[in-house]
Motif scaffolding. Structure first.
Motif, PDB file in Angstrom:
ATOM      1  N   VAL A   1       0.830  -1.136  -0.669  1.00 50.51           N
ATOM      2  CA  VAL A   1      -0.332   0.110  -0.621  1.00 50.51           C
ATOM      3  C   VAL A   1       0.854   0.738   0.131  1.00 50.51           C
ATOM      4  O   VAL A   1       0.346   1.955   0.083  1.00 50.51           O
ATOM      5  CB  VAL A   1      -0.979  -0.082   1.145  1.00 50.51           C
ATOM      6  N   GLY A   2       2.392   1.653   0.256  1.00 49.53           N
ATOM      7  CA  GLY A   2       2.621   2.250   0.700  1.00 49.53           C
ATOM      8  C   GLY A   2       3.390   2.401  -0.753  1.00 49.53           C
ATOM      9  O   GLY A   2       3.218   1.846  -1.898  1.00 49.53           O
ATOM     10  N   PRO A   3       3.600   4.201  -1.097  1.00 46.43           N
ATOM     11  CA  PRO A   3       4.318   4.797  -2.470  1.00 46.43           C
ATOM     12  C   PRO A   3       5.718   3.629  -2.271  1.00 46.43           C
ATOM     13  O   PRO A   3       6.708   3.595  -1.561  1.00 46.43           O
ATOM     14  CB  PRO A   3       4.153   6.332  -1.731  1.00 46.43           C
ATOM     15  N   LEU A   4       6.041   3.557  -4.074  1.00 42.70           N
ATOM     16  CA  LEU A   4       6.914   2.966  -4.033  1.00 42.70           C
ATOM     17  C   LEU A   4       7.802   3.601  -5.313  1.00 42.70           C
ATOM     18  O   LEU A   4       7.380   4.702  -5.938  1.00 42.70           O
ATOM     19  CB  LEU A   4       7.026   1.639  -4.666  1.00 42.70           C
ATOM     20  N   PRO A   5       9.684   3.867  -5.373  1.00 39.74           N
ATOM     21  CA  PRO A   5       9.655   5.042  -5.524  1.00 39.74           C
ATOM     22  C   PRO A   5      10.078   4.739  -7.747  1.00 39.74           C
ATOM     23  O   PRO A   5       9.389   3.556  -7.920  1.00 39.74           O
ATOM     24  CB  PRO A   5      11.353   4.943  -5.245  1.00 39.74           C
ATOM     25  N   GLY A   6      10.372   5.808  -7.964  1.00 36.17           N
ATOM     26  CA  GLY A   6      10.952   5.683  -9.175  1.00 36.17           C
ATOM     27  C   GLY A   6       9.524   5.312 -10.569  1.00 36.17           C
ATOM     28  O   GLY A   6       8.474   5.402  -9.467  1.00 36.17           O
TER      29      GLY A   6
ATOM     30  N   THR B   1      11.070   0.380 -12.179  1.00 35.64           N
ATOM     31  CA  THR B   1      11.847   0.606 -11.160  1.00 35.64           C
ATOM     32  C   THR B   1      10.769   0.067 -10.174  1.00 35.64           C
ATOM     33  O   THR B   1      11.242  -0.145  -8.799  1.00 35.64           O
ATOM     34  CB  THR B   1      11.763   1.889 -10.730  1.00 35.64           C
ATOM     35  N   SER B   2       9.655   0.954  -9.906  1.00 35.09           N
ATOM     36  CA  SER B   2       8.235   0.001  -8.585  1.00 35.09           C
ATOM     37  C   SER B   2       8.512  -1.233  -8.552  1.00 35.09           C
ATOM     38  O   SER B   2       8.325  -1.313  -7.469  1.00 35.09           O
ATOM     39  CB  SER B   2       7.153   1.252  -8.617  1.00 35.09           C
ATOM     40  N   HIS B   3       8.100  -1.610  -9.448  1.00 34.29           N
ATOM     41  CA  HIS B   3       7.983  -3.088  -9.598  1.00 34.29           C
ATOM     42  C   HIS B   3       9.638  -3.998  -8.780  1.00 34.29           C
ATOM     43  O   HIS B   3       9.416  -4.469  -8.050  1.00 34.29           O
ATOM     44  CB  HIS B   3       7.884  -3.649 -10.806  1.00 34.29           C
ATOM     45  N   VAL B   4      10.405  -3.458  -9.799  1.00 38.70           N
ATOM     46  CA  VAL B   4      11.469  -3.524  -8.741  1.00 38.70           C
ATOM     47  C   VAL B   4      12.190  -4.208  -7.368  1.00 38.70           C
ATOM     48  O   VAL B   4      12.140  -5.249  -6.707  1.00 38.70           O
ATOM     49  CB  VAL B   4      12.748  -3.372  -9.867  1.00 38.70           C
ATOM     50  N   ALA B   5      11.399  -2.812  -7.285  1.00 37.81           N
ATOM     51  CA  ALA B   5      11.488  -2.700  -5.907  1.00 37.81           C
ATOM     52  C   ALA B   5      10.257  -3.255  -4.886  1.00 37.81           C
ATOM     53  O   ALA B   5      10.834  -4.190  -4.288  1.00 37.81           O
ATOM     54  CB  ALA B   5      11.028  -1.117  -5.095  1.00 37.81           C
ATOM     55  N   GLN B   6       9.356  -3.655  -5.722  1.00 38.67           N
ATOM     56  CA  GLN B   6       8.082  -4.659  -5.365  1.00 38.67           C
ATOM     57  C   GLN B   6       9.308  -6.172  -4.970  1.00 38.67           C
ATOM     58  O   GLN B   6       8.995  -7.276  -4.392  1.00 38.67           O
ATOM     59  CB  GLN B   6       7.137  -4.876  -6.074  1.00 38.67           C
ATOM     60  N   HIS B   7       9.470  -6.013  -6.065  1.00 41.97           N
ATOM     61  CA  HIS B   7      10.052  -7.759  -6.121  1.00 41.97           C
ATOM     62  C   HIS B   7      11.063  -8.079  -5.459  1.00 41.97           C
ATOM     63  O   HIS B   7      11.845  -8.998  -5.056  1.00 41.97           O
ATOM     64  CB  HIS B   7      10.804  -7.896  -7.903  1.00 41.97           C
ATOM     65  N   LEU B   8      12.684  -6.844  -4.915  1.00 38.68           N
ATOM     66  CA  LEU B   8      13.407  -7.437  -3.973  1.00 38.68           C
ATOM     67  C   LEU B   8      12.870  -7.333  -1.903  1.00 38.68           C
ATOM     68  O   LEU B   8      13.815  -8.658  -2.140  1.00 38.68           O
ATOM     69  CB  LEU B   8      14.355  -5.917  -4.543  1.00 38.68           C
TER      70      LEU B   8
ATOM     71  N   SER C   1      20.488  -8.524 -18.463  1.00 36.92           N
ATOM     72  CA  SER C   1      19.274  -8.234 -20.058  1.00 36.92           C
ATOM     73  C   SER C   1      18.564  -6.842 -19.740  1.00 36.92           C
ATOM     74  O   SER C   1      18.007  -7.221 -20.838  1.00 36.92           O
ATOM     75  CB  SER C   1      19.797  -9.423 -19.681  1.00 36.92           C
ATOM     76  N   LEU C   2      17.843  -7.100 -18.643  1.00 35.96           N
ATOM     77  CA  LEU C   2      16.943  -6.263 -18.984  1.00 35.96           C
ATOM     78  C   LEU C   2      17.460  -4.756 -18.574  1.00 35.96           C
ATOM     79  O   LEU C   2      16.224  -3.912 -19.188  1.00 35.96           O
ATOM     80  CB  LEU C   2      15.941  -6.119 -17.330  1.00 35.96           C
ATOM     81  N   TYR C   3      18.291  -4.296 -18.010  1.00 36.34           N
ATOM     82  CA  TYR C   3      19.384  -3.339 -19.163  1.00 36.34           C
ATOM     83  C   TYR C   3      19.602  -2.058 -19.997  1.00 36.34           C
ATOM     84  O   TYR C   3      19.275  -1.653 -20.706  1.00 36.34           O
ATOM     85  CB  TYR C   3      20.683  -2.728 -18.267  1.00 36.34           C
ATOM     86  N   ALA C   4      19.468  -3.585 -20.997  1.00 34.22           N
ATOM     87  CA  ALA C   4      20.256  -3.705 -22.152  1.00 34.22           C
ATOM     88  C   ALA C   4      18.861  -4.110 -22.953  1.00 34.22           C
ATOM     89  O   ALA C   4      18.613  -2.777 -24.029  1.00 34.22           O
ATOM     90  CB  ALA C   4      20.986  -4.986 -22.690  1.00 34.22           C
ATOM     91  N   THR C   5      17.930  -4.750 -22.892  1.00 33.96           N
ATOM     92  CA  THR C   5      16.321  -5.064 -23.428  1.00 33.96           C
ATOM     93  C   THR C   5      15.518  -4.868 -22.660  1.00 33.96           C
ATOM     94  O   THR C   5      14.742  -5.936 -21.614  1.00 33.96           O
ATOM     95  CB  THR C   5      16.274  -6.271 -24.573  1.00 33.96           C
TER      96      THR C   5
ATOM     97  N   HIS D   1      16.991   1.361 -16.927  1.00 34.15           N
ATOM     98  CA  HIS D   1      17.967   1.582 -16.568  1.00 34.15           C
ATOM     99  C   HIS D   1      17.569   1.465 -14.871  1.00 34.15           C
ATOM    100  O   HIS D   1      18.523   0.281 -14.686  1.00 34.15           O
ATOM    101  CB  HIS D   1      18.799   2.514 -17.439  1.00 34.15           C
ATOM    102  N   THR D   2      17.178   2.503 -14.204  1.00 30.39           N
ATOM    103  CA  THR D   2      17.053   3.006 -12.907  1.00 30.39           C
ATOM    104  C   THR D   2      16.801   1.238 -12.464  1.00 30.39           C
ATOM    105  O   THR D   2      17.572   0.666 -11.112  1.00 30.39           O
ATOM    106  CB  THR D   2      16.364   3.908 -12.640  1.00 30.39           C
ATOM    107  N   GLY D   3      15.427   1.081 -12.971  1.00 28.76           N
ATOM    108  CA  GLY D   3      15.381  -0.437 -12.277  1.00 28.76           C
ATOM    109  C   GLY D   3      16.273  -1.769 -12.470  1.00 28.76           C
ATOM    110  O   GLY D   3      15.975  -2.606 -11.547  1.00 28.76           O
TER     111      GLY D   3
END
Length: 337
Positions: free
Chosen positions: A66-71, A75-82, A209-213, A226-228
């Motif tokens: 429920v909280g605010p995720l960055p980016g 990027t917010s999806h990656v933060a959730q995954h981490l 690989s996600l940074y590139a594609t 790139h940030t994610g």
């Protein structure tokens, strides 16, 4: 565990899953705290930092729900995954919830069932480090390098299934690497360390690989992508470094116990080699001591049961047997000497 941050799409709901996740995380933290308090009131030791670890894991799940995720979106999806797949499982496993449950539950069917489940063959296979790693990092490769990620953005139920898999696979992998709770078989440090290195390498390659594609079927902005990807790369390294610290601590404790046991064995052997022969015989033949005690006990009963003034063989106290007789007052003649 269903998380609420789903990107907009045709089937996107109003986000009712967020409060459910928060309630479940809060309930888990309260149950854990109550069990730990019960254990301490009973007089058993349970470190406070484990309570803090479990609470932090629950708070992390509630925050990503429920909280605010960055980016941006990716990027917010990656933060959730981490948080869901890496940080929260590590915090939960460090708290040793299975050990706490086994120590808190009273002897009965519930405790026996939980212990049987933990030591079952199926659980043993699930926490086999290579298999748990395949379920964890293999699922991430399938998510990001196929069309599954694009489908997740538009279906709430599919997003819930994916997040549940990410959390479950993260818990299994972390549990398999750390192995802090009782399990069917404890794998060697070599197997667990090698598996951790392999997963770290696979996770880093996926981030690059996600940074590139971008994932197939998605149109994220380059900066967001790139940030994610960078967050996935460095955030994954941070959590994997924490797992490596847990492994190193386990190795340190195991080595210390082995050295202490070896020292005790050598001390016993040295004592046995240098002890006098008579002392070794007395310690190795406890039956001789028992026999002497029985003989003395029988002699005492024989003396006390003899009538006063009567010596051995029925003679009155005096002469040859008087020194062993009983005085008229009830005491032994030999007691006066």
């Amino acid at each position: 565990m269903i998380l609420a941050h789903v990107h907009s799409g045709p089937d996107a709901g109003p986000g009712v899953a967020g409060p459910v996740v928060v309630a479940a995380a809060l309930l888990a933290a309260v149950v854990y705290g109550a069990a730990a308090s019960r254990l301490r009131r009973r007089g058993d030791a349970w470190p406070q930092w484990r309570d803090a670890s479990f609470t932090a894991g629950s708070a992390g799940l509630a925050w990503v729900a429920v909280g605010p995720l960055p980016g941006g979106a990716f990027t917010s999806h990656v933060a959730q995954h981490l948080v869901v797949g890496m940080a929260a499982p590590l915090l939960f496993v460090l708290a040793r919830p299975l050990t706490l449950a086994l120590r808190t539950l009273a002897p009965g069917s519930a405790r026996r069932g939980l212990l049987a489940l933990a030591r079952s063959r199926a659980t043993g296979w699930l926490v086999f480090p290579p298999l748990a790693a395949l379920l964890d990092v293999g699922g991430l490769w399938l998510l990001y390098r196929s069309g599954l990620f694009a489908a997740v953005q538009h279906h709430v139920w599919l997003h819930a299934v994916v997040q549940l898999h990410v959390l479950t696979a993260g818990l299994l992998f972390t549990f398999a690497v750390c192995q802090l709770d009782p399990v069917r078989r404890r794998w060697s440090l070599t197997v667990r360390g090698t598996t951790l290195l392999a997963v770290g390498a696979a996770h880093a390659v996926l981030a690059k690989s996600l940074y590139a594609t971008a994932p197939p079927g998605t149109t994220f902005a380059a900066a967001d992508l790139h940030t994610g990807a960078q967050a996935m790369y460095y955030g994954g390294d941070l959590v994997e470094a924490g797992l490596a610290v847990v492994l190193a601590a386990s190795w340190y404790r195991a080595t210390g116990r082995a050295l202490a046991a070896r020292g005790r064995t050598q001390a016993r052997r040295s004592w046995a080699a240098g002890a006098p022969a008579g002392r070794r015989r007395s310690r190795s033949a406890p039956g001789a001591v028992g026999t002497s005690r029985i003989t003395v006990g029988r002699w005492m009963r024989h003396r006390v049961q003899r009538p006063a003034g009567i010596g051995p063989g029925g003679r009155s106290g005096g002469g040859r047997g008087g020194q062993h007789g009983v005085e008229p007052g009830g005491g032994f003649v030999g007691d006066r000497q």
